[in-house]
Design an enzyme around this catalytic site. Structure first.
Site, mmCIF file in Angstrom:
data_model
loop_
_atom_site.group_PDB
_atom_site.id
_atom_site.type_symbol
_atom_site.label_atom_id
_atom_site.label_comp_id
_atom_site.label_asym_id
_atom_site.label_seq_id
_atom_site.Cartn_x
_atom_site.Cartn_y
_atom_site.Cartn_z
ATOM 1 N N TYR A 154 0.822 -1.207 0.000
ATOM 2 C CA TYR A 154 0.000 0.000 0.000
ATOM 3 C C TYR A 154 0.861 1.265 0.000
ATOM 4 C CZ TYR A 154 -4.566 -2.136 0.957
ATOM 5 O OH TYR A 154 -5.741 -2.835 0.874
ATOM 6 N N LYS B 77 3.758 -15.288 2.990
ATOM 7 C CA LYS B 77 3.995 -16.053 1.765
ATOM 8 C C LYS B 77 5.518 -16.240 1.675
ATOM 9 C CE LYS B 77 2.569 -17.952 -2.080
ATOM 10 N NZ LYS B 77 1.758 -19.174 -2.112
ATOM 11 N N ASP C 104 -2.219 -18.348 1.186
ATOM 12 C CA ASP C 104 -3.168 -19.069 0.318
ATOM 13 C C ASP C 104 -3.847 -20.200 1.089
ATOM 14 O OD1 ASP C 104 -0.648 -20.248 0.424
ATOM 15 O OD2 ASP C 104 -0.624 -20.887 -1.670
ATOM 16 N N ASP D 44 -6.117 -7.199 4.318
ATOM 17 C CA ASP D 44 -7.263 -6.599 3.633
ATOM 18 C C ASP D 44 -8.142 -7.707 3.055
ATOM 19 O OD1 ASP D 44 -8.868 -4.575 2.393
ATOM 20 O OD2 ASP D 44 -7.844 -5.015 0.501
ATOM 21 N N ASP E 139 -12.063 -9.410 4.601
ATOM 22 C CA ASP E 139 -13.321 -9.478 3.839
ATOM 23 C C ASP E 139 -13.830 -10.917 3.837
ATOM 24 O OD1 ASP E 139 -13.177 -6.776 3.172
ATOM 25 O OD2 ASP E 139 -13.780 -7.130 1.092
HETATM 26 C C1 IPM Z 1 -10.332 -1.499 3.998
HETATM 27 C C2 IPM Z 1 -10.593 -0.959 2.631
HETATM 28 C C3 IPM Z 1 -9.468 -0.014 2.228
HETATM 29 C C4 IPM Z 1 -8.172 -0.797 2.229
HETATM 30 C C5 IPM Z 1 -9.666 0.698 0.882
HETATM 31 C C6 IPM Z 1 -10.961 1.477 0.857
HETATM 32 C C7 IPM Z 1 -8.508 1.568 0.522
HETATM 33 O O1 IPM Z 1 -10.739 -1.990 1.723
HETATM 34 O O2 IPM Z 1 -10.249 -0.692 4.951
HETATM 35 O O3 IPM Z 1 -10.221 -2.706 4.148
HETATM 36 O O4 IPM Z 1 -7.846 -1.457 1.242
HETATM 37 O O5 IPM Z 1 -7.480 -0.755 3.231
HETATM 38 MG MG MG Z 2 -10.744 -3.929 2.595
#
Ligand code: IPM
Ligand code: MG
Length: 351
Positions: A142, A189, A221, A245, A249
């Site tokens: 990032y 990884k 993975d 990240d 999710d």
């Molecule tokens: C998160 C989001 C952010 C990230 C985006 C919006 C830049 O996906 O906070 O997880 O990737 O960190």
């Molecule tokens: Mg995210």
């Protein structure tokens, strides 16, 4: 207690979900005799429109001098579909994380009893899941060097980590594990990436300081698979920015919805609390977004401010809303659903 809270609603559904967290927090303040002074500030596309910058200096000043920051969401499709855009709302989020020194992102994953059977995953796999993904937040790909080669047809992003960055994140991970199930999994990884090998080496060297913690090392993975296969195997996971990240999710599926997952971003000074979901622009202004992740982020905020009972109270009403079906349409499965604002009102009344 007197509290100054910076309030960054941001984009999309941000303002709507933030409104509900404010209602609930104000109800808590009333009940427990606190005084919250909300300090609204601009971020994201909203800030670009107004001042040409997604994280203006004035916003930083407000955040840096508050007791905590409550944040909604950032992002707007107008920028997603324009690869040539010079300023992007997300840059504001990254700048904010960096300038406030928020190097650790705490993302808990747990199940809600009333939602377990709604999960696409089997009950026996997920019931009782209680894990934390501790995501490194101000390093890695990032923030690494990126660019295009002269011909414009080659692009690169680099994943860079220093030992010190890994150590401070891992230290938090070890401390969290000590306070919980005493298990730490370092996700990387290392079979391919040099930065991952530095992660492993660094964490391995720290093991001796925490002899009670059982440490494991797994490839990202494989964890992507095991996390939904057998989430109860994990207690505290530490990992670099991008892996975290993606895995968080994925982990939200265990809880039943992205709309339920809170997070805290911490560093050495002020901490920031935000839902893990994004700005969900398709739902913006419709009063249909699930406010619970933001409300639960406020609970994390109260807890970190030392107000445990207040935090527990918020979690209690959230659980009650779920079990009584006072939920937005993402959770109502075609049954009766409530508006974002109605859920917020109900929660505040039940405090
Ligand atoms: C998160 C989001 C952010 C990230 C985006 C919006 C830049 O996906 O906070 O997880 O990737 O960190
Ligand atoms: Mg995210």
């Amino acid at each position: 207690m007197k509290l100054n809270i910076a309030l960054l609603a941001g984009d999309g559904i941000g303002p709507e979900v933030i409104d509900q967290a404010v209602k609930v927090s104000d109800a808590i303040a009333k009940k427990y005799n606190h005084e919250i002074s909300w300090r609204p500030a601009l971020t994201g596309a909203a800030a670009i429109d107004e001042v040409g910058e997604p994280y203006p200096d004035n916003t930083h000043e407000i955040c840096a001098t508050s007791d905590a920051v409550l944040f909604g969401a950032i992002g707007h499709p107008r920028f997603d579909n324009d690869p040539s855009a010079k300023v992007r709302p997300e840059q504001g989020l990254l700048k904010m994380r960096q300038k406030l020194g928020l190097f650790a992102n705490v993302r808990p994953t747990f199940t809600f009893p009333s939602l377990i059977d709604k999960s696409p995953l089997k009950r026996e796999r997920i019931e009782g899941t209680d894990l934390i993904i501790l995501r490194e937040l101000t390093g890695g790909v990032y923030f690494g060097k990126r660019g295009r080669e002269d011909d414009g047809n080659t692009a690169y992003d680099t994943m860079t980590y220093t030992r010190a960055e890994i150590q401070r994140l891992a230290k938090k991970g070890f401390e969290m594990a000590m306070a919980r199930g005493k298990k730490l999994c370092c996700v990387d990884k290392a079979n391919v990436l040099e930065s991952s090998r530095l992660w492993r080496e660094t964490v391995q060297a720290m093991e001796k300081d925490y002899p009670e913690v059982e440490v494991s090392y797994e490839f990202v993975d494989a964890v992507a698979m095991r996390l939904v296969q057998w989430p109860k195997a994990y207690d505290v996971i530490i990992t670099e920015n991008l892996f975290g990240d993606i895995l968080t999710d994925e982990a939200s599926v265990i809880s039943g919805s992205m709309g339920l997952m809170p997070s805290a971003s911490v560093g050495s000074e002020v901490s920031l609390y935000e839902p893990i979901h994004g700005s969900y622009p398709q739902a913006a202004g419709k009063d249909i977004a699930n406010p619970l992740a933001t409300v639960l982020s406020a609970a994390m905020m109260f807890e970190d401010l030392g107000l445990q009972q207040e935090a527990d109270d918020i979690r209690r009403v959230v659980n009650k809303s779920l079990s009584e079906g006072v939920v937005t349409e993402d959770l109502s499965e075609g049954g009766k659903s409530y508006k974002t604002s109605e859920v917020g009102n109900w929660l505040a009344e039940n405090i």
